[in-house]
Design an enzyme around this catalytic site. Structure first.
Site, short mmCIF file in Angstrom:
data_model
loop_
_atom_site.label_atom_id
_atom_site.label_comp_id
_atom_site.label_asym_id
_atom_site.label_seq_id
_atom_site.Cartn_x
_atom_site.Cartn_y
_atom_site.Cartn_z
N GLU A 1 0.82 -1.21 0.00
CA GLU A 1 0.00 0.00 0.00
C GLU A 1 0.86 1.27 0.00
OE1 GLU A 1 -3.36 0.46 -0.34
OE2 GLU A 1 -2.85 2.59 -0.32
N THR B 1 -5.89 1.54 -5.47
CA THR B 1 -5.46 0.15 -5.28
C THR B 1 -6.06 -0.78 -6.33
OG1 THR B 1 -5.55 0.53 -2.89
CG2 THR B 1 -5.27 -1.75 -3.61
N HIS C 1 -1.43 3.35 4.70
CA HIS C 1 -2.43 4.11 3.92
C HIS C 1 -2.52 5.52 4.47
CE1 HIS C 1 -6.23 5.24 2.06
NE2 HIS C 1 -6.10 4.18 1.25
N ASP D 1 1.49 0.05 -4.91
CA ASP D 1 0.26 0.16 -5.72
C ASP D 1 0.09 1.52 -6.39
OD1 ASP D 1 -0.49 1.41 -3.33
OD2 ASP D 1 -2.47 0.46 -3.24
N HIS D 2 0.49 2.59 -5.68
CA HIS D 2 0.34 3.97 -6.22
C HIS D 2 1.08 4.89 -5.28
CE1 HIS D 2 -2.63 4.33 -3.03
NE2 HIS D 2 -3.26 3.27 -3.52
C1 GP9 Z 1 -9.10 -0.72 0.66
C2 GP9 Z 1 -7.67 -0.63 0.23
C3 GP9 Z 1 -7.21 0.80 0.10
O1 GP9 Z 1 -9.64 -2.00 0.70
O2 GP9 Z 1 -7.41 -1.41 -0.88
O3 GP9 Z 1 -7.71 1.37 -1.04
P1 GP9 Z 1 -7.10 2.71 -1.70
O4 GP9 Z 1 -7.72 3.87 -0.96
O5 GP9 Z 1 -5.62 2.73 -1.54
O6 GP9 Z 1 -7.53 2.60 -3.10
MN MN Z 2 -3.91 1.71 -2.22
#
Ligand code: GP9
Ligand code: MN
Length: 421
Positions: A38, A82, A197, A256-257
């Protein structure tokens, strides 16, 4: 209709890159574990705060003889965050420019990795410590061909083990191990982490790592949160070893980003020691990519690539040729790998040239290139590719095409109702 698809097929065939014979099939028959890291950006790798490494375990993997580490891979996500990264990884298609494919196009036909690998005897599962409806995953995973989905219902979700959207990474991985052990091998699995996150704030008892000192809470907490994730990954690797799974499993880990948006450029300029210009911001969209293959002599690889390139890279390691799939990625380990990386807005980076907001820069110096036409050829290609990918996604074109040897799946065959395990 089928004439649309012919043009795309032709483009695809013209851009296919042969696998590198040195690596093709080196992970044949192995289990596969993907880990979505994440919000992890590459600047954190080997970064030292007060002389202390933030991610010592991941740093050690960049030098591990069995791990490919790609330091010039960029995320290509858009509003689906994500879920866009998941989509890129498993379909080698671009996400939508607006909205999330996971939410808007879950009824489409896809030829996703779990479905492809089913044809090779693999069982697939996702592990994620949030509830299954988030990002419409419970619907989209059927279209991708996932056999099982271990969502929040399978985890204890105790107050002290959760933060933001769900399970903290350490208890998440701990509780995942017994579930993972129930899977028949070979398996193809994906673990989606959550702790690191936005806004990255930690519970005090979860970290003894120092916070940053920029005065910007988001940036300052990022160090602690990334350090926690690093520890969680190390714990998971150790648990895989203890479970006897480490030696026959390929592990693919990807950021992921971005985690830190342009709103925090002032603080980030203190972190990286230079002004964050639009050019520099584009360079900061690098996300770490690790591919650990037991027994393989791996390399640190500096080719430029995007998340879209991970699937062909991974399938070729498994010994599965990708030439019949309608996809836009190319094998990062192929000597012919194409190094122009598209961003979803039509800008791009490449070893020589970078285009940001339609301005053309020299990638090595960051200087504006006076002759703007220098970038035009790449920009044209990027535009074509995004358009073709959009056509597939928006018109659901894969329903008119079946790759050689691929057995279509039926989304209705799957349901993710809590089972006793
Ligand atoms: C939520 C997680 C986070 O289930 O995958 O999502 P994001 O906000 O990073 O897209
Ligand atoms: Mn994410």
């Amino acid at each position: 209709d089928s004439s649309d698809i012919t043009e795309i097929e032709n483009y695809r065939n013209a851009n296919y890159n042969e696998p590198n014979p040195k690596y093709f099939g080196k992970a044949k028959g192995m289990n596969v574990i993907y880990i979505s890291l994440e919000s992890l950006q590459s600047f954190i790798i080997d970064y030292k705060l007060d002389g202390q490494e933030v991610t010592p375990f991941l740093n050690s993997l960049t030098r591990d003889p069995n791990t490919f580490y790609f330091k010039n891979v960029f995320h290509q996500t858009s509003q689906g965050k994500t879920s866009d990264a998941e989509f890129l990884m498993e379909n080698s298609l671009y996400p939508m420019s607006q909205g999330a494919v996971f939410i808007n196009k879950a009824q489409n036909t896809f030829h996703a990795t779990p479905a492809i690998l089913k044809g090779y005897g693999y069982n697939s599962a996702v592990f994620h410590g949030n509830y299954k409806t988030f990002w419409n995953r419970n619907v989209m995973y059927k279209a991708l061909g996932y056999d099982r989905f271990f969502d929040a219902e399978y985890y204890t979700m105790k107050e002290e083990d959760t933060k933001n959207y769900g399970m903290k990474d350490k208890p998440f991985f701990k509780e995942s191990i017994p579930l993972l052990k129930t899977l028949k091998q070979p398996f193809y699995t994906k673990f989606i982490t959550l702790s690191n996150h936005f806004p990255f704030e930690m519970d005090e008892e979860d970290t003894d790592f120092p916070a940053g000192t920029t005065g910007n809470d988001v940036v300052d907490h990022y160090f602690q949160s990334a350090n926690y994730m690093d520890q969680a990954i190390e714990q998971f690797f150790n648990d895989l070893k203890a479970a006897g799974l480490y030696d026959n499993t390929m592990v693919v880990m990807y950021g992921d980003h971005y985690g830190i948006s342009e709103n925090h450029n002032a603080a980030m300029s203190q972190v990286v020691g230079e002004e964050i210009t639009p050019f520099k911001n584009a360079q900061l969209q690098r996300v770490p990519l690790f591919i650990h293959v037991p027994g393989v002599k791996a390399v640190q690889d500096d080719s430029f690539g995007g998340q879209i390139d991970v699937r062909p890279t991974m399938l070729h390691l498994l010994g599965i040729d990708t030439k019949d799939f309608l996809e836009f990625g190319s094998d990062l380990l192929s000597p012919q790998h194409h190094q122009v990386v598209s961003f979803r807005n039509g800008d791009f980076v490449s070893p020589k040239l970078t285009q940001v907001n339609e301005k053309c820069y020299d990638t090595t110096t960051g200087e504006l290139v006076e002759d703007g036409t220098m970038c035009a050829e790449n920009a044209e290609r990027v535009k074509t590719e995004l358009q073709m990918s959009d056509e597939i996604v928006l018109k659901d074109l894969l329903r008119f095409y079946t790759p050689n040897g691929y057995k279509p799946i039926n989304p209705n065959d799957y349901e993710y109702i809590k089972e006793d395990v």
